[in-house]
Motif scaffolding. Structure first.
Motif, PDB file in Angstrom:
ATOM      1  N   GLY A  20       0.792  -1.225   0.000  1.00  0.00           N
ATOM      2  CA  GLY A  20       0.000   0.000   0.000  1.00  0.00           C
ATOM      3  C   GLY A  20       0.821   1.269   0.000  1.00  0.00           C
ATOM      4  N   ASN A  22       3.589   3.604  -1.749  1.00  0.00           N
ATOM      5  CA  ASN A  22       4.194   3.816  -3.060  1.00  0.00           C
ATOM      6  C   ASN A  22       5.311   4.846  -2.957  1.00  0.00           C
ATOM      7  N   ARG A 165       1.144   6.413   1.425  1.00  0.00           N
ATOM      8  CA  ARG A 165      -0.014   5.511   1.365  1.00  0.00           C
ATOM      9  C   ARG A 165      -1.279   6.340   1.410  1.00  0.00           C
ATOM     10  N   TYR A 167      -5.135   5.842   2.177  1.00  0.00           N
ATOM     11  CA  TYR A 167      -6.147   4.946   2.735  1.00  0.00           C
ATOM     12  C   TYR A 167      -7.478   5.284   2.067  1.00  0.00           C
TER      13      TYR A 167
END
Length: 177
Positions: A20, A22, A165, A167
């Motif tokens: 998750g 990058n 990340r 969410y």
């Protein structure tokens, strides 16, 4: 920090391969005052460095692919870096959703140690003061600014790696029949 590892060369933390998160693959603008900004793409012992406070390095092209109907529920920036002196080094992170025309208010990393350590900025539930859409994380829209917060060029801030990340969760769905 979960998913991070210990660097066998420095005994410091390194950013791991936690799902998750990058890494950037390009520098954005501005790029003022930092040396070798692209060294922060990968945790490899090569550093982006900056001496004076206020110097900004931008990062782009994180390769996010968020379904268009998903709701953004938080953004976390992780920075692997090191303090090289006694000046209490930290960085601020700012996020752009429109290619760098506007940025969120800066969030601070907290102080780094003398060996590589990982600092998280933001997280689940942290929206950086705005409501986001999935398209705002596409390459070309989403840019991360890292701003050095030290004032002693003889003790530069070093960043080995950066990851972000986003969410998000599926939304929608109508009433059942």
């Amino acid at each position: 920090v979960g998913g991070d590892e210990i660097d066998s060369n420095t005994n410091g933390q390194v950013l791991g391969n936690e799902p998750g998160f990058n890494a950037p693959t390009a520098n954005g603008t501005p790029q003022n005052g930092w040396t070798d900004g692209s060294n922060a793409y990968v945790s490899d012992g090569l550093y982006a460095t900056a001496g004076f406070g206020g110097f900004t390095q931008s990062y782009a092209n994180f390769g996010f692919s968020i379904p268009e109907n998903n709701e953004i529920t938080g953004i976390e920036v992780r920075v692997e870096g090191a303090d090289t002196g006694a000046s209490s080094h930290s960085v601020n992170a700012e996020l752009s959703w429109n290619g760098g025309s506007n940025f969120t208010n800066g969030e601070n990393s907290g102080t780094f140690t003398f060996t590589d350590s990982v600092r998280s900025i933001g997280g689940q539930g942290e929206l950086w003061g705005r409501t986001w859409t999935p398209a705002e994380f596409n390459n070309g829209n989403f840019i991360l600014n890292i701003i050095n917060q030290v004032s002693n060029i003889e003790e530069p801030m070093r960043i080995d790696a950066i990851k972000v990340r986003v969410y998000h969760q599926a939304t929608g769905g109508g009433g059942g029949g």
